[in-house]
Enzyme design. Structure first.
Site, PDB file in Angstrom:
ATOM      1  N   ARG A   4       0.376 -30.647 -18.994  1.00  0.00           N
ATOM      2  CA  ARG A   4       0.446 -31.450 -17.740  1.00  0.00           C
ATOM      3  C   ARG A   4      -1.039 -31.141 -17.033  1.00  0.00           C
ATOM      4  O   ARG A   4      -1.393 -30.083 -16.854  1.00  0.00           O
ATOM      5  CB  ARG A   4       1.445 -31.247 -17.009  1.00  0.00           C
ATOM      6  CG  ARG A   4       2.819 -31.467 -17.541  1.00  0.00           C
ATOM      7  CD  ARG A   4       3.873 -31.551 -16.754  1.00  0.00           C
ATOM      8  NE  ARG A   4       5.194 -31.505 -17.477  1.00  0.00           N
ATOM      9  CZ  ARG A   4       6.330 -31.626 -16.925  1.00  0.00           C
ATOM     10  NH1 ARG A   4       6.576 -32.126 -15.671  1.00  0.00           N
ATOM     11  NH2 ARG A   4       7.618 -31.598 -17.501  1.00  0.00           N
ATOM     12  N   VAL A  11       9.226 -36.086 -19.257  1.00  0.00           N
ATOM     13  CA  VAL A  11       7.878 -35.948 -19.122  1.00  0.00           C
ATOM     14  C   VAL A  11       7.263 -35.474 -20.522  1.00  0.00           C
ATOM     15  O   VAL A  11       6.471 -36.229 -20.974  1.00  0.00           O
ATOM     16  CB  VAL A  11       7.377 -34.992 -17.921  1.00  0.00           C
ATOM     17  CG1 VAL A  11       5.792 -35.131 -17.994  1.00  0.00           C
ATOM     18  CG2 VAL A  11       7.779 -35.558 -16.548  1.00  0.00           C
ATOM     19  N   LYS A  60      24.897 -31.253 -10.714  1.00  0.00           N
ATOM     20  CA  LYS A  60      24.759 -30.013 -11.538  1.00  0.00           C
ATOM     21  C   LYS A  60      26.162 -29.315 -11.633  1.00  0.00           C
ATOM     22  O   LYS A  60      26.728 -28.820 -12.584  1.00  0.00           O
ATOM     23  CB  LYS A  60      23.774 -29.130 -11.286  1.00  0.00           C
ATOM     24  CG  LYS A  60      22.279 -29.664 -11.503  1.00  0.00           C
ATOM     25  CD  LYS A  60      21.218 -28.694 -11.085  1.00  0.00           C
ATOM     26  CE  LYS A  60      19.862 -29.360 -11.465  1.00  0.00           C
ATOM     27  NZ  LYS A  60      19.499 -30.519 -11.335  1.00  0.00           N
ATOM     28  N   LYS A  91      21.396 -22.753  -6.059  1.00  0.00           N
ATOM     29  CA  LYS A  91      20.860 -24.089  -6.667  1.00  0.00           C
ATOM     30  C   LYS A  91      21.605 -25.224  -5.945  1.00  0.00           C
ATOM     31  O   LYS A  91      22.895 -25.177  -5.641  1.00  0.00           O
ATOM     32  CB  LYS A  91      21.073 -24.045  -8.094  1.00  0.00           C
ATOM     33  CG  LYS A  91      20.176 -23.447  -8.868  1.00  0.00           C
ATOM     34  CD  LYS A  91      20.425 -23.626 -10.356  1.00  0.00           C
ATOM     35  CE  LYS A  91      19.584 -22.764 -11.411  1.00  0.00           C
ATOM     36  NZ  LYS A  91      19.754 -23.239 -12.688  1.00  0.00           N
ATOM     37  N   GLY A 101      14.022 -31.983 -10.547  1.00  0.00           N
ATOM     38  CA  GLY A 101      12.616 -31.852 -10.260  1.00  0.00           C
ATOM     39  C   GLY A 101      12.213 -30.438  -9.757  1.00  0.00           C
ATOM     40  O   GLY A 101      10.993 -30.409  -9.279  1.00  0.00           O
ATOM     41  N   ARG A 114      17.634 -38.926 -18.817  1.00  0.00           N
ATOM     42  CA  ARG A 114      16.337 -39.737 -18.627  1.00  0.00           C
ATOM     43  C   ARG A 114      15.698 -39.472 -19.707  1.00  0.00           C
ATOM     44  O   ARG A 114      15.741 -38.388 -20.344  1.00  0.00           O
ATOM     45  CB  ARG A 114      15.898 -39.577 -17.355  1.00  0.00           C
ATOM     46  CG  ARG A 114      15.567 -38.328 -17.038  1.00  0.00           C
ATOM     47  CD  ARG A 114      14.692 -38.387 -15.670  1.00  0.00           C
ATOM     48  NE  ARG A 114      14.800 -36.950 -14.870  1.00  0.00           N
ATOM     49  CZ  ARG A 114      13.891 -35.820 -15.672  1.00  0.00           C
ATOM     50  NH1 ARG A 114      13.202 -36.214 -16.559  1.00  0.00           N
ATOM     51  NH2 ARG A 114      14.089 -34.755 -15.075  1.00  0.00           N
ATOM     52  N   GLU A 158      21.570 -27.484 -17.634  1.00  0.00           N
ATOM     53  CA  GLU A 158      21.889 -28.754 -16.946  1.00  0.00           C
ATOM     54  C   GLU A 158      21.212 -29.785 -18.160  1.00  0.00           C
ATOM     55  O   GLU A 158      20.775 -29.418 -19.064  1.00  0.00           O
ATOM     56  CB  GLU A 158      20.856 -29.128 -15.950  1.00  0.00           C
ATOM     57  CG  GLU A 158      19.331 -29.093 -15.963  1.00  0.00           C
ATOM     58  CD  GLU A 158      18.569 -29.242 -14.803  1.00  0.00           C
ATOM     59  OE1 GLU A 158      18.891 -28.590 -13.950  1.00  0.00           O
ATOM     60  OE2 GLU A 158      17.418 -29.713 -15.007  1.00  0.00           O
ATOM     61  N   LYS A 184       7.440 -27.360 -14.865  1.00  0.00           N
ATOM     62  CA  LYS A 184       6.769 -27.487 -16.111  1.00  0.00           C
ATOM     63  C   LYS A 184       5.187 -27.692 -16.345  1.00  0.00           C
ATOM     64  O   LYS A 184       4.788 -28.718 -15.682  1.00  0.00           O
ATOM     65  CB  LYS A 184       7.633 -27.937 -17.253  1.00  0.00           C
ATOM     66  CG  LYS A 184       9.069 -27.601 -17.285  1.00  0.00           C
ATOM     67  CD  LYS A 184       9.833 -28.747 -18.108  1.00  0.00           C
ATOM     68  CE  LYS A 184      11.198 -28.402 -17.815  1.00  0.00           C
ATOM     69  NZ  LYS A 184      11.972 -29.535 -18.583  1.00  0.00           N
ATOM     70  N   ASN A 194      19.685 -33.804 -18.461  1.00  0.00           N
ATOM     71  CA  ASN A 194      18.764 -34.631 -17.922  1.00  0.00           C
ATOM     72  C   ASN A 194      19.160 -35.760 -18.434  1.00  0.00           C
ATOM     73  O   ASN A 194      18.992 -36.156 -19.592  1.00  0.00           O
ATOM     74  CB  ASN A 194      17.444 -34.372 -18.058  1.00  0.00           C
ATOM     75  CG  ASN A 194      17.116 -33.201 -17.243  1.00  0.00           C
ATOM     76  OD1 ASN A 194      17.122 -33.347 -16.055  1.00  0.00           O
ATOM     77  ND2 ASN A 194      16.585 -32.004 -17.852  1.00  0.00           N
TER      78      ASN A 194
END
Length: 502
Positions: A338, A295, A116, A158, A164, A292, A288, A237, A290
Site C-alpha cells: 500500500r 483492500v 467481534k 479489543k 480498521g 466485504r 475475525e 496492513k 470481514n
C-alpha cells in the site's frame, strides 16, 4: 444481472468496482462528496450524484442521501466497497427496506459477524479455534483482570464493534490493565458508538494469515487460498502476499478448509475474509471475519485468475457460485504494498498536499490500483491510501524483486507529500522478510532499529508554510436537486444531492 449499480464509496475501490461493472455490461452510478467532484470515478461513471460536503459523516456515511441517490438513478443494487458503510448492518437493512440489493451478506448475518464478540461465539460453536480469552464482552475492569490473569500476559483489549485496526490496546503488565480497559472502552464508544470490549491473549510472535472465501445464497462455497498480512503498523496492513509463505502445505490447507467451514456454518453470503493468528508451532486461532471486499484482494486475484468483484456481483444477483473447490488453482506468488501518503519518520502521520508528479510503475505482471494522477489533491478528509502496487511472479524471490523494481520506478512528488514507499523498501530488504520468517512484530522492529538512509525517493521537500486549497466545487452542468426522503432511513444532512449524468 443488475441493470444499474450505485457505488457508495470513493478512491481506488470506487474505480475498481466501476470497472468491474462496466466489464459485465452494468451501468454505473457513483456518489461523491464536494472534495471528490473531480475524481476519476466521477469522470468515468455513467451517472454521478453529489451527496454532501467533504466531511464523511455528511457524505459517505450519510445513509439517507446514499439511498436517495440510488433511487434517483434507478439502481437495483448498492456496492459499498470497503470502509465507510460496507459492514454496517443497519445500512444493509435500510437498503433492503428500500428495494435495493446490498452487495454483501444479509443484514442479520452481517449484524452477527460485524460484532467481534458475537462472531467469536459463532465461530467457536462452529469448531474454529480461538485465542485464549473471553468469548463474551467483559463488563468491568475487574472482570478483564480475571481473564488476563487466567490466560497470562501480554493480553489485548479489543472493541467488540472495532475494525480498521482501531479499538485495540496491548497490555503487557497487570498494573496497566485498568487504565487500558477504560481507555479502550472510551475509544470504542467514540469511534463505533459501542463501548463493549473483550480480552484475549496477545501472541507477540505470530503471523497474521487470512483466507478469502466466496459463498452464494444457495449454500455453496469455496476458499481461494491464504494471504499473509503480518506487515502492519498500528494493526493496519502495509504489505500482503499470497499464498502465505514459509508455512507447511498441511497448515495452509487446514486454515483454508477451517475458514470455509466456518463461513458456511454461519450462513455467510458474498466475498468475505476470515483472519487468523498463526504461532511458531503453526497452531492457528480465529480472529475475525470481514464481510466485504478487502483492500488486499488483488493478490488473490493474481494467483487464482478470479475477479472477486465480478463474483460479488454475480452472487448478489442470485447466481449460483460459478466455481467448485477442485477448480480453484493457485499459480505463483503475488505481493501487494500500500502506498499511503504518510511519513513513517513521524509515526506514519498523514501528509496531505497536491501531487505535482504522479507516474506509476509499469512492466510485466505489475498492476497499480489507484485513483490518483498528477495534479490530484490529497486532502485531509479521508484515508491516506493513494495506490496499491501488486506484482506476480512464478516464485517469491522474483515477485519481491519485481516489487522492488516497481517501487523504484514509482514517481510521486508534491509539496509536503511523503509516502510509505521508502519504508516498504526497507521491509523488502529485511532478511527475515526475505526468508518469509517474519511476524506482526516486523514493523516495530524496523522502527526501533537505527534508521539507515532510505532508498532514493523522488519526493519534494515540504514548503515553509504548507496549506491546502478548499475542496473543488462540482461542475454546474446538468444538475437536479432532490431532498432525500427514503423509507425507513434516518433524516439526511442538510446538504442536498446534485446529479451529474453522462
Amino acid at each position: 444481472m443488475f441493470e444499474t449499480v450505485l457505488i457508495a464509496n470513493r478512491g481506488e475501490i470506487a474505480l475498481r468496482v466501476l470497472r468491474a461493472c462496466k466489464e459485465l455490461g452494468v451501468r454505473t452510478a457513483v456518489v461523491y462528496s464536494a472534495a471528490d467532484a473531480d475524481s476519476a470515478a466521477v469522470r468515468l461513471a455513467d451517472q454521478a450524484v453529489r451527496i454532501g460536503p467533504a466531511s464523511s459523516r455528511r457524505s459517505y456515511l450519510n445513509a439517507a442521501a446514499i439511498v436517495e441517490a440510488a433511487r434517483q438513478v434507478g439502481a437495483q443494487a448498492v456496492h459499498p466497497g470497503y470502509g465507510f458503510l460496507s459492514e454496517d448492518a443497519d445500512f444493509a437493512e435500510i437498503c433492503a427496506d428500500n428495494g435495493l440489493t446490498f452487495i454483501g451478506p444479509p443484514p442479520a448475518v452481517m449484524a452477527a459477524l460485524a460484532d467481534k464478540s458475537s462472531a467469536r461465539a459463532l465461530m467457536s460453536r462452529a469448531g474454529l479455534p480461538l485465542p485464549a480469552g473471553s468469548v463474551a464482552p467483559v463488563a468491568t475492569a475487574a472482570a478483564a483482570a480475571e481473564v488476563a490473569d487466567a490466560v497470562g500476559y501480554p493480553v489485548i483489549v479489543k472493541a467488540a464493534a472495532g475494525g480498521g485496526g482501531r479499538g485495540m490496546t496491548v497490555v503487557r503488565h497487570p498494573a496497566e490493565l485498568a487504565r487500558a480497559y477504560a481507555r479502550t472502552r472510551a475509544a470504542a464508544q467514540a469511534a463505533f458508538g459501542d463501548d463493549r470490549v473483550y480480552v484475549e491473549r496477545y501472541l507477540t510472535e505470530a503471523r497474521h494469515v487470512e483466507v478469502q472465501v466466496l459463498c452464494d445464497s444457495h449454500g455453496n462455497g469455496v476458499h481461494l487460498g491464504t494471504r499473509d498480512c503480518s506487515v502492519q503498523r498500528r494493526h493496519q496492513k502495509l504489505v500482503e502476499e499470497a499464498p502465505a509463505p514459509a508455512l507447511s502445505a498441511a497448515t495452509l490447507d487446514a486454515i483454508a478448509e477451517t475458514a470455509l467451514r466456518g463461513a458456511l456454518e454461519v450462513g455467510f453470503v458474498g466475498a468475505g475474509t476470515l483472519e487468523f493468528l498463526v504461532d511458531a508451532e503453526e497452531r492457528f486461532h480465529f480472529l475475525e471475519i470481514n464481510c466485504r471486499i478487502q483492500v488486499e484482494h488483488p493478490v488473490t486475484e493474481m494467483v487464482t485468475g478470479i475477479d472477486l468483484v465480478h463474483e460479488q456481483l454475480h452472487i448478489a444477483a442470485g447466481v449460483p457460485l460459478r466455481w467448485r473447490q477442485e477448480e480453484i488453482r493457485l499459480h505463483g506468488v503475488a505481493v501487494e504494498c500500500r502506498v499511503n501518503t504518510e511519513d513513517p519518520e513521524r509515526d506514519f502521520a498523514p501528509t496531505p498536499g497536491r501531487l505535482e508528479r504522479f507516474t506509476p510503475p509499469g512492466g510485466p505482471f505489475t498492476r497499480v490500483d489507484t485513483h490518483a494522477s498528477a495534479g490530484y489533491l490529497v486532502g485531509p478528509w479521508y484515508d491516506s491510501l493513494l495506490a496499491k502496487v501488486i506484482v506476480w511472479a512464478p516464485d517469491r524471490e522474483l515477485a519481491l524483486n519485481r516489487l522492488e523494481r516497481a517501487l523504484e520506478e514509482f514517481d510521486i512528488a508534491g509539496p509536503g507529500v511523503r509516502t510509505t514507499i521508502p519504508f516498504v523498501r526497507r521491509v523488502l530488504d529485511d532478511a527475515a522478510f526475505r526468508k518469509g520468517r517474519y511476524t506482526t512484530g516486523l514493523v516495530d522492529r524496523l522502527l526501533a532499529a537505527p534508521s539507515l538512509p532510505p532508498p532514493s525517493s523522488p519526493l519534494l521537500p515540504p514548503p515553509p508554510s504548507p496549506s491546502l486549497p478548499p475542496p473543488s466545487s462540482p461542475a454546474p452542468a446538468q444538475r437536479s436537486t432532490v431532498t432525500p426522503t427514503p423509507r425507513a432511513a434516518p433524516a439526511a444532512e442538510p446538504d442536498v444531492p446534485n446529479r451529474r449524468t453522462r
